[in-house]
Design a protein around this motif. Structure first.
Motif, short mmCIF file in Angstrom:
data_model
loop_
_atom_site.label_atom_id
_atom_site.label_comp_id
_atom_site.label_asym_id
_atom_site.label_seq_id
_atom_site.Cartn_x
_atom_site.Cartn_y
_atom_site.Cartn_z
N LEU A 2 0.83 -1.20 0.00
CA LEU A 2 0.00 0.00 0.00
C LEU A 2 0.87 1.25 0.00
CD1 LEU A 2 -2.88 1.16 0.14
CD2 LEU A 2 -2.72 1.01 2.64
N GLN A 3 1.91 1.25 0.80
CA GLN A 3 2.82 2.39 0.83
C GLN A 3 3.49 2.59 -0.52
OE1 GLN A 3 4.40 1.16 5.05
NE2 GLN A 3 5.39 3.03 4.39
N GLU A 4 3.90 1.50 -1.15
CA GLU A 4 4.55 1.58 -2.45
C GLU A 4 3.59 2.13 -3.50
OE1 GLU A 4 7.22 1.71 -5.38
OE2 GLU A 4 7.65 1.40 -3.26
N ALA A 5 2.35 1.66 -3.49
CA ALA A 5 1.35 2.16 -4.44
C ALA A 5 1.10 3.65 -4.21
CB ALA A 5 0.05 1.37 -4.31
N SER A 6 1.11 4.05 -2.96
CA SER A 6 0.93 5.46 -2.62
C SER A 6 2.08 6.30 -3.15
CB SER A 6 0.81 5.63 -1.11
OG SER A 6 0.83 6.98 -0.75
N ARG A 7 3.31 5.82 -2.98
CA ARG A 7 4.48 6.56 -3.48
C ARG A 7 4.44 6.74 -4.99
NH1 ARG A 7 7.23 4.28 0.95
NH2 ARG A 7 7.63 2.29 -0.06
N ARG A 8 3.91 5.72 -5.68
CA ARG A 8 3.81 5.79 -7.14
C ARG A 8 2.55 6.51 -7.61
NH1 ARG A 8 4.20 0.11 -6.79
NH2 ARG A 8 2.22 0.07 -7.89
N SER A 9 1.70 6.91 -6.66
CA SER A 9 0.40 7.53 -6.99
C SER A 9 -0.41 6.63 -7.91
CB SER A 9 0.60 8.91 -7.62
OG SER A 9 1.25 9.76 -6.72
N ASP A 10 -0.35 5.34 -7.66
CA ASP A 10 -1.06 4.35 -8.47
C ASP A 10 -2.40 4.04 -7.81
OD1 ASP A 10 -2.00 2.07 -9.75
OD2 ASP A 10 -0.01 1.16 -9.93
N ARG A 11 -3.45 4.73 -8.28
CA ARG A 11 -4.78 4.59 -7.67
C ARG A 11 -5.37 3.20 -7.87
NH1 ARG A 11 -6.94 8.70 -5.36
NH2 ARG A 11 -9.13 8.27 -5.76
N VAL A 12 -5.09 2.58 -9.03
CA VAL A 12 -5.62 1.23 -9.28
C VAL A 12 -4.99 0.24 -8.29
CG1 VAL A 12 -5.73 -0.64 -10.96
CG2 VAL A 12 -6.12 1.71 -11.70
N ALA A 13 -3.68 0.29 -8.15
CA ALA A 13 -3.00 -0.60 -7.21
C ALA A 13 -3.42 -0.29 -5.78
CB ALA A 13 -1.49 -0.47 -7.35
N THR A 14 -3.58 0.98 -5.45
CA THR A 14 -4.00 1.37 -4.11
C THR A 14 -5.34 0.75 -3.76
OG1 THR A 14 -2.78 3.45 -4.15
CG2 THR A 14 -4.66 3.33 -2.66
N ARG A 15 -6.30 0.86 -4.68
CA ARG A 15 -7.64 0.30 -4.42
C ARG A 15 -7.58 -1.23 -4.31
NH1 ARG A 15 -11.16 4.25 -4.48
NH2 ARG A 15 -10.84 6.08 -5.76
N ALA A 16 -6.77 -1.87 -5.13
CA ALA A 16 -6.65 -3.33 -5.08
C ALA A 16 -6.04 -3.78 -3.76
CB ALA A 16 -5.82 -3.83 -6.26
N VAL A 17 -5.00 -3.08 -3.32
CA VAL A 17 -4.35 -3.45 -2.06
C VAL A 17 -5.28 -3.18 -0.89
CG1 VAL A 17 -2.41 -3.02 -0.51
CG2 VAL A 17 -2.03 -3.13 -2.97
N LEU A 18 -6.00 -2.06 -0.90
CA LEU A 18 -6.96 -1.77 0.17
C LEU A 18 -8.04 -2.85 0.23
CD1 LEU A 18 -7.39 2.10 -0.06
CD2 LEU A 18 -6.53 0.82 1.92
N ALA A 19 -8.51 -3.30 -0.93
CA ALA A 19 -9.53 -4.36 -0.96
C ALA A 19 -8.97 -5.67 -0.40
CB ALA A 19 -10.05 -4.56 -2.38
N ALA A 20 -7.74 -6.00 -0.79
CA ALA A 20 -7.10 -7.22 -0.27
C ALA A 20 -6.88 -7.13 1.23
CB ALA A 20 -5.79 -7.48 -1.00
N LEU A 21 -6.47 -5.96 1.68
CA LEU A 21 -6.23 -5.74 3.10
C LEU A 21 -7.54 -5.85 3.89
CD1 LEU A 21 -3.99 -5.12 5.13
CD2 LEU A 21 -4.33 -2.69 4.65
N GLU A 22 -8.61 -5.31 3.33
CA GLU A 22 -9.91 -5.40 3.99
C GLU A 22 -10.36 -6.86 4.11
OE1 GLU A 22 -14.56 -3.97 3.65
OE2 GLU A 22 -13.16 -3.35 2.10
#
Length: 135
Positions: A31-51
């Protein structure tokens, strides 16, 4: 925020719970890595997996607590509910541009470390006591 490295300090001695915590650490770092890259698609996927992982993990812990007749079950469950409520609120704020993904990751990281060091260690001690009792 620095990546959270898995260490034995985060282990409580229950394989399934420790495996879940290890996976959560991995997802937080993604999630941190996706945030650093400003990758919204990856961010949403990781948040969903984390949930999903967190929900399943909490269900496993709560099953163990009920099976154990653990005296702190209600308090521990309230902590789980509070985390879900807070993260959902922060995700809504992220979608509105109020909160950053890094802030959400930081909150979850702090919560996970605190929860493992307090509530999960208490649960682990109760599980260990049960294992040491004669049948």
């Amino acid at each position: 925020m620095e990546a959270l490295e898995w260490s034995t300090a985060l282990e409580i001695g229950h394989t399934e719970i420790d495996d879940d915590h290890r996976a959560m650490v991995g997802l937080l770092n993604r999630l941190q890595e996706a945030s650093r890259r400003s990758d919204r698609v990856a961010t949403r996927a990781v948040l969903a997996a984390l949930e999903t992982l967190t929900r399943d993990h909490f269900a496993r812990e709560e099953h163990l607590m009920l099976d154990l007749h653990y005296e702190f079950t209600a308090r521990h469950q309230k902590e789980h509910v509070h985390l879900f409520d807070e993260v959902r609120a922060q995700i809504e704020e992220m979608n509105e541009g109020i909160v950053s993904v890094a802030a959400i990751a930081g909150f979850i990281k702090r919560w996970l470390i605190d929860h493992v060091e307090t509530s999960d260690r208490q649960l682990a001690a109760a599980l260990a006591r049960r294992r040491s009792q004669p049948l």
